[in-house]
Scaffold this active site. Structure first.
Site, PDB file in Angstrom:
ATOM      1  CE1 TYR A  55      -3.800   2.238   0.446  1.00  0.00           C
ATOM      2  CE2 TYR A  55      -2.611   3.068   2.464  1.00  0.00           C
ATOM      3  CZ  TYR A  55      -3.424   3.254   1.471  1.00  0.00           C
ATOM      4  OH  TYR A  55      -4.473   4.325   1.520  1.00  0.00           O
ATOM      5  CG  ASP A 111       5.730   3.726   1.084  1.00  0.00           C
ATOM      6  OD1 ASP A 111       5.894   4.284   2.230  1.00  0.00           O
ATOM      7  OD2 ASP A 111       4.319   3.280   0.755  1.00  0.00           O
ATOM      8  CE  LYS A 161       0.625   5.073   8.618  1.00  0.00           C
ATOM      9  NZ  LYS A 161       0.791   3.971   7.150  1.00  0.00           N
TER      10      LYS A 161
END
Ligand SMILES: *Cc1c(COP(=O)(O)O)cnc(C)c1O
Length: 426
Positions: A144, A239, A267
């Site tokens: 994702y 990522d 995050k």
């Protein structure tokens, strides 16, 4: 009644917000039932609107590495807020956090801040395309990278190597430029490079997959991707929205000793405020506007409150040489305890872990890619989730999600968790 106020709030929310939530997995669709509404959080605990306390293993989906309402972050944000919340001009704190991030992470000279992981990955791909002058990208099934169009792509049918849109609203044209490979399968990557010679700008991946449960890269996989990219002059994008500042100060690059060309963050880098970032060496970053021609912008990018939270977070991490050892020890302790009670209770399971990321899959065979993970999406997981929630242990409401261990957890919390898992699976 358990969850009474949460249920009422959810009914009201659904009248005005699609599905009652501002991000889909919060709606508990894959486990059923009513999502709990959280009133406040402190350290390792969440407190819901009905007053029930939970030991939290989601931690806002990763950011709360040091626990909720972590005092240095809270103080930094309060102090900044008093001075105004946004100016639309450069501020000193942007350079302070950029300088610190660049010093912590290998292979990056410059970093650009954005407002989410989605934006970071979307911009990283544009940068890779602009830099290489090529249009196609490779992503892995089950990884994702946020919800931008290029990533909402599923495998095409039959022998086609082109992807197809996985959501209405994504165009066939966009899908054509995203090629899909299988995680931990280097042959699937090499085949795409053979078929699309000179057309592939980059490979983007989660170096440790965390959005199909936790799936580590198999031995040699990241090295092989590095090599394929070098052979074909394509860029390797890690990522690290999830793994950045979680596996090590320098993220997966440091943890595995593999250098990426572009790295994305989110995050933890925002300490719980909406922040993303992407970074690379000078040669690549100088192509970005306003220095270079590749456009990217943001009205609230580098927002002072967000930067204050992120800076306090990164300063806490970088000044604590023991943080990653403690996280490793706590997560190992949890892993051992979970294995013990699940085995005692005769459960068939697979447990994957890298550093402070952990997943329990209810299936027999190893979980190394998306198809393996899909086999573990079972009624047994749903039962497990609800049984734990009832006992005050909050794990992610989907078998495709990773548990994030926070340093705020005490060994007493871990023991209580293991006991709850034992009781839930008896
Ligand atoms: C969470 C996540 C994203 C998306 O970040 P948002 O802030 O939700 O847009 C991208 N990549 C990975 C690996 C993630 O875990």
């Amino acid at each position: 009644m358990l969850y009474k106020r949460s249920s009422e709030l959810f009914v009201e929310a659904q009248k005005y917000i699609p599905g009652g939530v501002n991000s889909p997995v919060r709606a508990f669709k894959s486990v059923g039932g009513t999502p709990i509404f959280i009133k406040e959080a402190k350290g390792a605990y969440l407190y819901d609107e009905d007053g029930k306390k939970y030991i939290d293993y989601i931690n806002s989906w990763g950011p709360m590495l040091l626990g909720h309402a972590y005092p240095p972050v809270i103080e930094a944000v309060i102090e900044k807020t008093r001075k105004g919340t946004s100016f639309g001009t450069p501020t000193e704190i942007e350079t302070q956090i950029a300088k610190l991030a660049v010093s912590m992470v290998p292979n990056i000279d410059k970093i650009r801040f954005v407002n989410s992981g989605t934006e970071a990955c979307m911009s990283a791909v544009r940068l890779a395309r602009g830099f290489t002058g090529r249009e196609k990208i490779i992503k892995f099934r089950g990884c994702y990278h946020g919800h931008s169009d290029s990533f909402l792509i599923a495998a095409g049918s039959g022998l086609s190597t082109f992807g197809v849109p996985s959501s209405p609203g994504v165009t066939k044209g966009t899908a054509q430029d995203t090629l899909l490979a299988d995680f931990n399968n280097i042959e699937s990557v090499k085949a795409l490079f053979e078929e699309h010679k000179g057309e592939i700008a980059c490979i983007i991946l989660e170096p440790v997959a965390g959005n199909m449960g936790c799936i580590p890269p198999s031995s040699g996989f990241l090295e092989a991707l590095r090599e394929v990219c070098d052979v074909h002059d394509a860029l390797l994008i890690f990522d690290e929205v999830m793994t950045g500042f979680r596996l090590a100060k320098g993220g997966a690059q440091e943890y595995y000793g593999i250098g990426a060309d572009i790295v994305t963050f989110g995050k933890i880098i925002g300490g719980g405020l909406p922040v993303g970032a992407f970074a690379a060496r000078e040669e690549i970053m100088q192509k970005l506007a306003p220095e270079g021609p590749i456009y990217q912008a943001g009205t609230l990018s580098g927002n002072p409150l967000a930067m204050a939270a992120g800076l306090a977070m990164l300063e806490s991490i970088s000044s604590d040489p023991e943080i990653y050892n403690r996280l490793e020890e706590k997560t190992t302790y949890l892993e051992k305890g979970i294995r013990k009670v699940l085995s005692t209770n005769g459960r068939t399971y697979i447990l994957n872990r890298v550093g402070s990321m952990i997943s329990v899959f209810f299936c027999k065979e190893k979980v190394e890619n998306f198809d393996d993970a899909a086999k573990a999406d079972t009624p047994e997981f749903k039962e497990f989730f609800h049984a734990l929630m009832k006992r005050g242990v909050y794990i992610a409401p989907s078998s495709y999600e990773t548990w994030f261990i926070t340093d705020a957890l005490s060994y007493e919390d871990l023991d209580m968790t293991i006991e709850a898992i034992g009781a839930a699976t008896r």
